[in-house]
Design an enzyme around this catalytic site. Structure first.
Site, PDB file in Angstrom:
ATOM      1  N   GLY A  22     -27.020  57.132 -16.708  1.00 28.34           N
ATOM      2  CA  GLY A  22     -26.353  58.363 -16.277  1.00 28.34           C
ATOM      3  C   GLY A  22     -26.054  59.285 -17.440  1.00 28.34           C
ATOM      4  O   GLY A  22     -26.194  60.513 -17.334  1.00 28.34           O
ATOM      5  N   ASP A  23     -25.636  58.726 -18.566  1.00 25.84           N
ATOM      6  CA  ASP A  23     -25.375  59.533 -19.764  1.00 25.84           C
ATOM      7  C   ASP A  23     -26.660  60.176 -20.263  1.00 25.84           C
ATOM      8  O   ASP A  23     -26.661  61.323 -20.723  1.00 25.84           O
ATOM      9  CB  ASP A  23     -24.784  58.655 -20.868  1.00 25.84           C
ATOM     10  CG  ASP A  23     -23.647  57.788 -20.376  1.00 25.84           C
ATOM     11  OD1 ASP A  23     -22.868  58.270 -19.540  1.00 25.84           O
ATOM     12  OD2 ASP A  23     -23.546  56.631 -20.819  1.00 25.84           O
TER      13      ASP A  23
END
Length: 300
Positions: free
Chosen positions: A250-251
């Site tokens: 996600g990052d």
């Protein structure tokens, strides 16, 4: 300049073994060390994609020094605040067919040390980007994200928030440029099950109604949805590959999205780049590299 904030950085100690046996001595087949925390992950992937950033946050003890030294060796600019007490956490991630994680608690941040962060953030200039990512230590005020954004309201900066629950919901009144909950987190915010793409779009728009400008929803193996402030709706699938790693995907999506959007100002291209970066991390043992992202871009 892009600034990322990680309140609780960590050393991720990843071990691989055939089977984890309780109440016995276990020996691993291989091991690796990564320097993590959501904001740090964003800075690392940005660096891999050729974009400079400054990693802010708190470090402590010998582990904190190792995090700072490791990031600087990788060419990532840091401006951490060194705490007087405690040590930065070590997260143990055991991969033995299934993934088991033991995450450290991390040091306590004193009030005076938190003030130092606000002083550093005050130097952010018009046109800069601020990424607030991840949960906060229990010792910090629950409204710290709100306080940070409120303190910068007079500056023309773009704020990206990747957080959960009220930590995310309570900053929407400040109209962040981008928020990135995943499908599960979106459902939890509204206490509902999201069963279809239509459900996800409906509730993503509710986050816009609460103040978010652009809403990016990651859906793991089902791709992603982007609702833009210009009224566009985009959905995208995922690249094909074998998932090896769930940490930092996600990052990496946030980093890929920013790297593309800041260069081309095209939301559709940014979504594609973000998806490729998230997949590149998921398909590798570490975080996305430029080479892996460029290969996956051809397949999405």
């Amino acid at each position: 300049m892009i600034y990322t904030v990680t309140f609780n950085p960590a050393i991720d100690y990843v071990v691989h073994m055939e089977e984890l046996k309780l109440n016995m001595v276990n020996r691993c087949n291989s091991e690796a060390v990564y320097f993590g925390g959501k904001g740090i992950n964003v800075s690392t992937v940005l660096k891999n994609l050729g974009i400079e950033s400054v990693a802010l946050g708190f470090i402590a003890g010998f582990t904190g020094k190792a995090i700072e030294d490791g990031l600087q060796r990788a060419g990532i600019r840091t401006d951490f605040i060194t705490l007087h007490n405690g040590i930065s956490r070590i997260n143990v991630k055991i991969k033995s067919g299934k993934e088991t994680e033991i995450n450290g608690r991390g040091p306590e941040v004193e009030e005076e040390e938190l003030k130092l962060l606000f002083e550093k953030l005050n130097y952010i200039q018009d046109g800069d980007v601020l990424v607030l990512a991840g949960n906060i230590p229990s010792t910090l005020p629950s409204d710290v994200y709100e306080s940070i954004i409120a303190s910068l309201q007079e500056k023309k900066i773009e704020v990206v928030v990747d957080a959960t629950g009220n930590l995310l919901k309570n900053v929407l009144k400040y109209h962040p440029f981008l928020i990135k909950p995943n499908k599960q987190e979106l459902g939890e915010i509204f206490h509902t099950a999201l069963n279809t793409i239509e459900d996800i779009i409906t509730y993503a728009k509710k986050l816009q109604e609460l103040g978010a400008r652009n809403v990016l929803i990651s859906m793991a193996g089902d791709g992603a949805v982007l609702i833009t402030e210009t009224g566009q709706e985009f959905t995208i699938g995922v690249a094909k590959g074998t998932v090896k790693n769930s940490v930092g995907a996600g990052d990496s999506m946030v980093a890929g999205f920013l790297a593309s959007y800041l260069k081309e100002k095209d939301y559709e291209k940014a979504l594609k780049m973000g998806t490729a970066a998230g997949s590149a991390t998921a398909f590798s043992e570490g975080l996305a590299t430029l080479e892996a992202v460029e290969q996956l871009l051809k397949t999405i």
